[in-house]
Design a protein around this motif. Structure first.
Motif, PDB file in Angstrom:
ATOM      1  N   ARG A  64     -83.676 118.284 -26.054  1.00 20.17           N
ATOM      2  CA  ARG A  64     -83.704 119.203 -27.201  1.00 20.17           C
ATOM      3  C   ARG A  64     -84.564 120.430 -26.914  1.00 20.17           C
ATOM      4  O   ARG A  64     -85.675 120.320 -26.427  1.00 20.17           O
ATOM      5  CB  ARG A  64     -84.230 118.491 -28.438  1.00 20.17           C
ATOM      6  CG  ARG A  64     -83.174 117.586 -29.085  1.00 20.17           C
ATOM      7  CD  ARG A  64     -83.694 116.949 -30.319  1.00 20.17           C
ATOM      8  NE  ARG A  64     -83.202 117.211 -31.629  1.00 20.17           N
ATOM      9  CZ  ARG A  64     -82.037 117.640 -32.033  1.00 20.17           C
ATOM     10  NH1 ARG A  64     -81.155 117.989 -31.170  1.00 20.17           N
ATOM     11  NH2 ARG A  64     -81.726 117.764 -33.292  1.00 20.17           N
ATOM     12  N   GLY A  65     -83.999 121.581 -27.236  1.00 16.10           N
ATOM     13  CA  GLY A  65     -84.709 122.836 -27.058  1.00 16.10           C
ATOM     14  C   GLY A  65     -84.688 123.362 -25.638  1.00 16.10           C
ATOM     15  O   GLY A  65     -85.153 124.470 -25.380  1.00 16.10           O
ATOM     16  N   VAL A  66     -84.166 122.571 -24.701  1.00 14.44           N
ATOM     17  CA  VAL A  66     -84.146 122.994 -23.297  1.00 14.44           C
ATOM     18  C   VAL A  66     -82.717 123.147 -22.800  1.00 14.44           C
ATOM     19  O   VAL A  66     -82.316 124.195 -22.318  1.00 14.44           O
ATOM     20  CB  VAL A  66     -84.918 121.993 -22.394  1.00 14.44           C
ATOM     21  CG1 VAL A  66     -84.860 122.418 -20.941  1.00 14.44           C
ATOM     22  CG2 VAL A  66     -86.353 121.857 -22.867  1.00 14.44           C
ATOM     23  N   GLY A  67     -81.924 122.074 -22.895  1.00 19.09           N
ATOM     24  CA  GLY A  67     -80.548 122.142 -22.440  1.00 19.09           C
ATOM     25  C   GLY A  67     -79.985 120.782 -22.086  1.00 19.09           C
ATOM     26  O   GLY A  67     -80.575 119.746 -22.380  1.00 19.09           O
ATOM     27  N   MET A  68     -78.843 120.816 -21.416  1.00 19.47           N
ATOM     28  CA  MET A  68     -78.148 119.594 -20.997  1.00 19.47           C
ATOM     29  C   MET A  68     -78.212 119.479 -19.485  1.00 19.47           C
ATOM     30  O   MET A  68     -78.020 120.474 -18.768  1.00 19.47           O
ATOM     31  CB  MET A  68     -76.696 119.634 -21.470  1.00 19.47           C
ATOM     32  CG  MET A  68     -76.576 119.535 -22.963  1.00 19.47           C
ATOM     33  SD  MET A  68     -74.909 119.849 -23.548  1.00 19.47           S
ATOM     34  CE  MET A  68     -74.955 121.618 -23.671  1.00 19.47           C
ATOM     35  N   PHE A  69     -78.444 118.264 -19.013  1.00 20.03           N
ATOM     36  CA  PHE A  69     -78.630 118.023 -17.593  1.00 20.03           C
ATOM     37  C   PHE A  69     -77.687 116.928 -17.095  1.00 20.03           C
ATOM     38  O   PHE A  69     -77.427 115.960 -17.806  1.00 20.03           O
ATOM     39  CB  PHE A  69     -80.077 117.605 -17.313  1.00 20.03           C
ATOM     40  CG  PHE A  69     -81.077 118.669 -17.680  1.00 20.03           C
ATOM     41  CD1 PHE A  69     -81.531 119.562 -16.725  1.00 20.03           C
ATOM     42  CD2 PHE A  69     -81.538 118.799 -18.984  1.00 20.03           C
ATOM     43  CE1 PHE A  69     -82.434 120.559 -17.060  1.00 20.03           C
ATOM     44  CE2 PHE A  69     -82.446 119.782 -19.328  1.00 20.03           C
ATOM     45  CZ  PHE A  69     -82.894 120.665 -18.362  1.00 20.03           C
ATOM     46  N   VAL A  70     -77.225 117.082 -15.861  1.00 19.46           N
ATOM     47  CA  VAL A  70     -76.352 116.092 -15.242  1.00 19.46           C
ATOM     48  C   VAL A  70     -77.200 114.872 -14.878  1.00 19.46           C
ATOM     49  O   VAL A  70     -78.229 114.992 -14.216  1.00 19.46           O
ATOM     50  CB  VAL A  70     -75.668 116.669 -13.976  1.00 19.46           C
ATOM     51  CG1 VAL A  70     -74.776 115.617 -13.321  1.00 19.46           C
ATOM     52  CG2 VAL A  70     -74.880 117.925 -14.317  1.00 19.46           C
ATOM     53  N   ARG A  71     -76.766 113.719 -15.329  1.00 24.05           N
ATOM     54  CA  ARG A  71     -77.502 112.475 -15.035  1.00 24.05           C
ATOM     55  C   ARG A  71     -77.263 112.010 -13.604  1.00 24.05           C
ATOM     56  O   ARG A  71     -76.229 112.296 -13.005  1.00 24.05           O
ATOM     57  CB  ARG A  71     -77.064 111.354 -15.979  1.00 24.05           C
ATOM     58  CG  ARG A  71     -77.605 111.478 -17.359  1.00 24.05           C
ATOM     59  CD  ARG A  71     -77.301 110.177 -18.123  1.00 24.05           C
ATOM     60  NE  ARG A  71     -77.756 110.266 -19.481  1.00 24.05           N
ATOM     61  CZ  ARG A  71     -78.950 109.827 -19.892  1.00 24.05           C
ATOM     62  NH1 ARG A  71     -79.773 109.279 -19.046  1.00 24.05           N
ATOM     63  NH2 ARG A  71     -79.296 109.954 -21.155  1.00 24.05           N
ATOM     64  N   GLU A  72     -78.223 111.258 -13.117  1.00 21.44           N
ATOM     65  CA  GLU A  72     -78.116 110.610 -11.810  1.00 21.44           C
ATOM     66  C   GLU A  72     -76.902 109.684 -11.827  1.00 21.44           C
ATOM     67  O   GLU A  72     -76.696 108.937 -12.782  1.00 21.44           O
ATOM     68  CB  GLU A  72     -79.384 109.791 -11.554  1.00 21.44           C
ATOM     69  CG  GLU A  72     -79.396 109.057 -10.258  1.00 21.44           C
ATOM     70  CD  GLU A  72     -80.141 109.801  -9.172  1.00 21.44           C
ATOM     71  OE1 GLU A  72     -79.982 109.395  -8.013  1.00 21.44           O
ATOM     72  OE2 GLU A  72     -80.855 110.758  -9.473  1.00 21.44           O
ATOM     73  N   GLY A  73     -76.076 109.742 -10.811  1.00 21.46           N
ATOM     74  CA  GLY A  73     -74.901 108.890 -10.703  1.00 21.46           C
ATOM     75  C   GLY A  73     -73.661 109.440 -11.393  1.00 21.46           C
ATOM     76  O   GLY A  73     -72.598 108.821 -11.336  1.00 21.46           O
ATOM     77  N   ALA A  74     -73.789 110.602 -12.048  1.00 25.03           N
ATOM     78  CA  ALA A  74     -72.657 111.170 -12.783  1.00 25.03           C
ATOM     79  C   ALA A  74     -71.507 111.539 -11.850  1.00 25.03           C
ATOM     80  O   ALA A  74     -70.346 111.255 -12.162  1.00 25.03           O
ATOM     81  CB  ALA A  74     -73.090 112.397 -13.587  1.00 25.03           C
ATOM     82  N   ALA A  75     -71.816 112.136 -10.708  1.00 25.67           N
ATOM     83  CA  ALA A  75     -70.754 112.553  -9.782  1.00 25.67           C
ATOM     84  C   ALA A  75     -69.982 111.336  -9.276  1.00 25.67           C
ATOM     85  O   ALA A  75     -68.747 111.348  -9.241  1.00 25.67           O
ATOM     86  CB  ALA A  75     -71.344 113.343  -8.614  1.00 25.67           C
ATOM     87  N   GLU A  76     -70.704 110.291  -8.927  1.00 25.68           N
ATOM     88  CA  GLU A  76     -70.061 109.070  -8.427  1.00 25.68           C
ATOM     89  C   GLU A  76     -69.194 108.420  -9.509  1.00 25.68           C
ATOM     90  O   GLU A  76     -68.063 107.996  -9.248  1.00 25.68           O
ATOM     91  CB  GLU A  76     -71.136 108.087  -7.956  1.00 25.68           C
ATOM     92  CG  GLU A  76     -70.600 106.869  -7.259  1.00 25.68           C
ATOM     93  CD  GLU A  76     -71.727 105.981  -6.743  1.00 25.68           C
ATOM     94  OE1 GLU A  76     -71.586 104.755  -6.912  1.00 25.68           O
ATOM     95  OE2 GLU A  76     -72.713 106.501  -6.195  1.00 25.68           O
ATOM     96  N   ALA A  77     -69.697 108.371 -10.733  1.00 24.60           N
ATOM     97  CA  ALA A  77     -68.940 107.779 -11.845  1.00 24.60           C
ATOM     98  C   ALA A  77     -67.688 108.601 -12.152  1.00 24.60           C
ATOM     99  O   ALA A  77     -66.607 108.037 -12.372  1.00 24.60           O
ATOM    100  CB  ALA A  77     -69.822 107.675 -13.085  1.00 24.60           C
ATOM    101  N   LEU A  78     -67.834 109.917 -12.147  1.00 19.48           N
ATOM    102  CA  LEU A  78     -66.681 110.782 -12.409  1.00 19.48           C
ATOM    103  C   LEU A  78     -65.633 110.659 -11.310  1.00 19.48           C
ATOM    104  O   LEU A  78     -64.442 110.609 -11.583  1.00 19.48           O
ATOM    105  CB  LEU A  78     -67.122 112.236 -12.552  1.00 19.48           C
ATOM    106  CG  LEU A  78     -67.743 112.603 -13.888  1.00 19.48           C
ATOM    107  CD1 LEU A  78     -68.417 113.965 -13.812  1.00 19.48           C
ATOM    108  CD2 LEU A  78     -66.703 112.588 -14.985  1.00 19.48           C
ATOM    109  N   LEU A  79     -66.091 110.610 -10.069  1.00 19.13           N
ATOM    110  CA  LEU A  79     -65.171 110.484  -8.939  1.00 19.13           C
ATOM    111  C   LEU A  79     -64.375 109.184  -9.043  1.00 19.13           C
ATOM    112  O   LEU A  79     -63.152 109.177  -8.869  1.00 19.13           O
ATOM    113  CB  LEU A  79     -65.921 110.563  -7.615  1.00 19.13           C
ATOM    114  CG  LEU A  79     -65.080 110.518  -6.350  1.00 19.13           C
ATOM    115  CD1 LEU A  79     -64.070 111.657  -6.318  1.00 19.13           C
ATOM    116  CD2 LEU A  79     -65.983 110.588  -5.122  1.00 19.13           C
ATOM    117  N   ALA A  80     -65.051 108.093  -9.353  1.00 11.71           N
ATOM    118  CA  ALA A  80     -64.366 106.804  -9.497  1.00 11.71           C
ATOM    119  C   ALA A  80     -63.347 106.853 -10.630  1.00 11.71           C
ATOM    120  O   ALA A  80     -62.213 106.367 -10.487  1.00 11.71           O
ATOM    121  CB  ALA A  80     -65.388 105.693  -9.735  1.00 11.71           C
TER     122      ALA A  80
END
Length: 112
Positions: A64-80
């Motif tokens: 909140r107040g800063v922004g949205m960040f990509v979580r650890e493991g997101a690329a691997e989960a999306l790829l799968a």
């Protein structure tokens, strides 16, 4: 080819591709809703809907107040998930068309 999918799904696919490709690395901040909407020529509410799905899937975190960040493991989960969706939804039609056209595996590999 005309893409008849809703805009938020097309935006979601573009963001997912950027995460998989490393343009938005794990831990990196995503563009703000307004900035991404302006860049894409989309309505901010549509972009928010695309981002909301990533949040619901646990692929981004909101600070909140800063922004949205990509979580650890997101690329691997999306790829799968993308691989599974391709193999289930797109590949059967491609495979059938290859067979219908009589294209041999060697012909395909030759073009690579």
């Amino acid at each position: 080819m005309v893409d008849n999918r809703p805009v938020y799904l097309r935006l979601r696919e573009e963001i997912a591709a950027a995460i998989i490709d490393g343009r938005y690395a794990e831990g990196a901040m995503l563009p703000s809703v307004r900035a991404f909407a302006a860049q894409q020529g989309a309505n901010p509410l549509t972009v928010a809907k695309a981002y909301q799905q990533f949040q619901a899937d646990g692929l981004i975190r909101v600070q909140r107040g800063v922004g949205m960040f990509v979580r650890e493991g997101a690329a691997e989960a999306l790829l799968a998930a993308e691989r599974a969706a391709f193999l289930a939804a797109e590949w059967p039609a491609i495979r059938a068309r290859i067979a219908r056209l009589g294209i041999a595996l060697d012909d395909l590999l030759e073009r690579v």
